[in-house]
Design a protein around this motif. Structure first.
Motif, PDB file in Angstrom:
ATOM      1  N   LYS A   1       0.974  -1.176   0.220  1.00 55.46           N
ATOM      2  CA  LYS A   1       0.057   0.052   0.013  1.00 55.46           C
ATOM      3  C   LYS A   1       0.980   1.324   0.076  1.00 55.46           C
ATOM      4  CE  LYS A   1      -3.869   2.131   2.384  1.00 55.46           C
ATOM      5  NZ  LYS A   1      -3.285   3.636   2.450  1.00 55.46           N
TER       6      LYS A   1
ATOM      7  N   LEU B   1       2.273   1.838  -3.516  1.00 54.90           N
ATOM      8  CA  LEU B   1       1.214   2.262  -4.327  1.00 54.90           C
ATOM      9  C   LEU B   1       0.926   3.708  -4.429  1.00 54.90           C
ATOM     10  CD1 LEU B   1      -1.086  -0.926  -4.713  1.00 54.90           C
ATOM     11  CD2 LEU B   1       0.269  -0.033  -6.518  1.00 54.90           C
ATOM     12  N   ASP B   2       0.781   4.229  -2.855  1.00 57.43           N
ATOM     13  CA  ASP B   2       0.724   5.627  -2.520  1.00 57.43           C
ATOM     14  C   ASP B   2       1.750   6.478  -3.209  1.00 57.43           C
ATOM     15  OD1 ASP B   2      -1.910   4.711  -1.611  1.00 57.43           O
ATOM     16  OD2 ASP B   2      -1.035   4.744   0.557  1.00 57.43           O
ATOM     17  N   HIS B   3       2.826   5.892  -2.935  1.00 55.97           N
ATOM     18  CA  HIS B   3       4.109   6.645  -3.448  1.00 55.97           C
ATOM     19  C   HIS B   3       4.166   6.738  -5.140  1.00 55.97           C
ATOM     20  CE1 HIS B   3       8.235   8.044  -3.509  1.00 55.97           C
ATOM     21  NE2 HIS B   3       8.553   7.006  -4.180  1.00 55.97           N
ATOM     22  N   ILE B   4       3.797   5.839  -5.546  1.00 59.92           N
ATOM     23  CA  ILE B   4       3.801   5.786  -7.212  1.00 59.92           C
ATOM     24  C   ILE B   4       2.553   6.885  -7.593  1.00 59.92           C
ATOM     25  CG2 ILE B   4       3.031   4.266  -9.140  1.00 59.92           C
ATOM     26  CD1 ILE B   4       4.341   2.117  -7.870  1.00 59.92           C
ATOM     27  N   ARG B   5       1.589   6.861  -6.816  1.00 61.94           N
ATOM     28  CA  ARG B   5       0.585   7.949  -7.388  1.00 61.94           C
ATOM     29  C   ARG B   5       1.095   9.304  -6.944  1.00 61.94           C
ATOM     30  NH1 ARG B   5      -2.600   4.205  -4.259  1.00 61.94           N
ATOM     31  NH2 ARG B   5      -3.962   2.909  -5.380  1.00 61.94           N
ATOM     32  N   GLU B   6       1.784   9.513  -6.348  1.00 60.81           N
ATOM     33  CA  GLU B   6       2.333  10.891  -5.863  1.00 60.81           C
ATOM     34  C   GLU B   6       3.454  11.355  -6.838  1.00 60.81           C
ATOM     35  OE1 GLU B   6       4.018  11.013  -1.913  1.00 60.81           O
ATOM     36  OE2 GLU B   6       2.037  10.470  -0.949  1.00 60.81           O
TER      37      GLU B   6
ATOM     38  N   GLU C   1       4.279   9.686  -9.950  1.00 61.96           N
ATOM     39  CA  GLU C   1       4.074   9.258 -11.291  1.00 61.96           C
ATOM     40  C   GLU C   1       4.458  10.271 -12.486  1.00 61.96           C
ATOM     41  OE1 GLU C   1       2.284   9.135 -15.125  1.00 61.96           O
ATOM     42  OE2 GLU C   1       1.196  10.247 -13.290  1.00 61.96           O
ATOM     43  N   ARG C   2       4.055  11.309 -12.297  1.00 62.76           N
ATOM     44  CA  ARG C   2       4.244  12.380 -13.377  1.00 62.76           C
ATOM     45  C   ARG C   2       5.888  12.633 -13.508  1.00 62.76           C
ATOM     46  NH1 ARG C   2      -0.052  14.892 -15.462  1.00 62.76           N
ATOM     47  NH2 ARG C   2      -2.213  14.208 -14.516  1.00 62.76           N
TER      48      ARG C   2
ATOM     49  N   VAL D   1       7.007   3.618 -14.418  1.00 58.17           N
ATOM     50  CA  VAL D   1       6.620   3.389 -13.146  1.00 58.17           C
ATOM     51  C   VAL D   1       6.448   1.681 -13.279  1.00 58.17           C
ATOM     52  CG1 VAL D   1       5.501   5.425 -12.305  1.00 58.17           C
ATOM     53  CG2 VAL D   1       4.343   3.687 -13.572  1.00 58.17           C
TER      54      VAL D   1
END
Length: 455
Positions: free
Chosen positions: A143, A146-151, A153-154, A159
């Protein structure tokens, strides 16, 4: 879609609005068809995120010139948003003092990453890598990852691969693919979905071809670049490798044709630059071909006695050159793909010897049949000793084609052993070598079969 035709004559601001409905690859193709001034004006009207995406595309040929022509603040903003490896490539070719001014305009962390990339030679993993990758400590949960990837990603190149680091030493511990990550339970540790084997890595000084082979062998989308202490320096993505290999193979094909590699599209090369790239090797090859003339002068008496022998010189010479070029091309490619290594030269020689003999025999039979048909049909009279002449041509073809195959297969090994690129003019040099040696073989065989008759 023909973007150029649709947008012809449109004002830059309106043109940018229209371009917004096109794929970035089509926009790059459109900008490549424009002058540097036109491309600069169009990109200057683009929103920041959009301009960054366009400038970040390796197929965009005028990125260096556009960045150099833009106002310094706008150029710096574009560079800050681009991937670090692309920025390093762009800054590498910008002249001073503009280069230093743009570098100083970048944030400290971006500047440090760019400076680090610029220390590596071209076409190495270090020069190709980007420092913008996703990494997480090995004690994180699925979890948290995944939260880190969302932050982030750009701001990351990719990813699809997450690099797991030791919490204390920050050394690369493992790699997790996005596919495995999304199937893990939220509270599971990141290492529970990691690869069951040690991470596949490359060294920063690894050649781009070695990186490509690693990516191909292990079916990777990105490969981490690590130093001798096990710390990850960056990653090389498959698209960066493809761009590098295309450029490198283009240069090799040009060198195989007997010219210096050109670093721009054919239609963009100036007239005098084209002459410079091609004239040098042509002169070297021309001087080499003079040896053929010298060899023929040695056998001038034989030519005077049997003019008919001169009729077949182009036939036997070109056959040997063609055979040599075939062998050279096969071995250069096999060396590049590491299908053969330097120590395999004797295996190649043993393989090419019978191959050359058989190929020469095939051409020899065709040559004998050709002479017999022309003689019997009355197309041309080769004289009373035409049968001996036919045997001479057949035997000469076997010798010359065999020599061409052997020389063509072994020359790349010799060049590589001496530290040269095997693709460097191998085919033209083989043609010259076979021409000179072929004359000697041809007239030696002619003397052997025709001595006492027409010689």
């Amino acid at each position: 879609m023909n973007v150029d035709r649709i947008l012809q004559g449109t004002e830059p601001s309106a043109l940018v609005s229209r371009l917004g409905r096109e794929h970035v690859a089509d926009i790059v193709e459109f900008l490549n068809s424009k002058s540097v001034e036109e491309a600069t004006e169009i990109i200057a009207h683009m929103p920041l995120a959009w301009g960054v995406e366009v400038l970040d595309q390796p197929p965009f040929r005028n990125a260096c010139e556009v960045i150099e022509a833009l106002p310094e603040d706008k150029a710096a903003a574009f560079l800050e948003g681009m991937s670090s490896d692309r920025v390093a490539d762009v800054l590498r070719w910008i002249e001073e003092p503009k280069k230093s001014a743009l570098r100083e305009a970048l944030p400290q962390d971006v500047r440090a990453a760019i400076d680090h990339l610029l220390t590596y030679p071209e076409n190495t993993a270090g020069a190709l890598m980007t420092t913008e990758f996703v990494s997480v400590p090995s004690d994180w949960s699925v979890k948290q990852t995944l939260d880190h990837i969302r932050e982030v990603e750009r701001t990351r190149e990719t990813v699809y691969a997450i690099f797991v680091l030791h919490p204390a030493s920050r050394r690369l511990t493992n790699v997790v693919t996005l596919r495995r990550l999304i199937f893990g339970g939220p509270d599971d540790g990141i290492l529970t979905v990691a690869q069951p084997y040690a991470p596949i890595t490359v060294a920063p000084n690894a050649d781009s071809e070695d990186v490509a082979r690693t990516i191909r062998k292990y079916d990777l989308l990105a490969v981490p670049v690590v130093d001798t202490t096990g710390h990850i320096l960056g990653i090389v993505t498959v698209d960066d490798v493809i761009d590098s290999i295309i450029t490198e193979q283009t240069e090799e094909v040009q060198r195989m044709g007997g010219m210096e590699a050109i670093d721009a599209p054919y239609l963009d090369i100036g007239f005098f630059q084209m002459i410079k790239k091609r004239a040098g090797w042509l002169c070297v090859l021309f001087l080499s071909e003079m040896l053929t003339t010298s060899a023929m002068q040695v056998f001038s008496d034989e030519l005077e006695k049997a003019i008919v022998l001169a009729l077949f010189i182009p036939l036997v010479m070109s056959s040997g050159g063609n055979s040599g070029s075939q062998a050279t091309s096969l071995i250069i490619r096999a060396l590049a793909l590491q299908e053969v290594r330097l120590r395999d030269w004797w295996r190649v020689a043993v393989r090419e010897l019978p191959t050359g003999i058989v190929l020469g025999a095939i051409l020899g039979v065709i040559g004998v049949i050709r002479i017999a048909v022309w003689q019997e049909a009355g197309i041309f009279d080769y004289g009373e000793y035409w049968k001996l002449l036919a045997v001479t041509i057949g035997a000469a073809l076997i010798g010359i084609v065999t020599f061409g195959s052997m020389a063509g297969s072994l020359l790349p090994f010799a060049l590589k052993r001496l530290g040269f690129d095997p693709a460097t003019a191998s085919a033209p040099f083989i043609a010259t070598l076979v021409d000179v040696t072929g004359i000697v073989i041809y007239f030696s065989v002619a003397w052997l079969f025709l001595h006492g008759t027409i010689l």
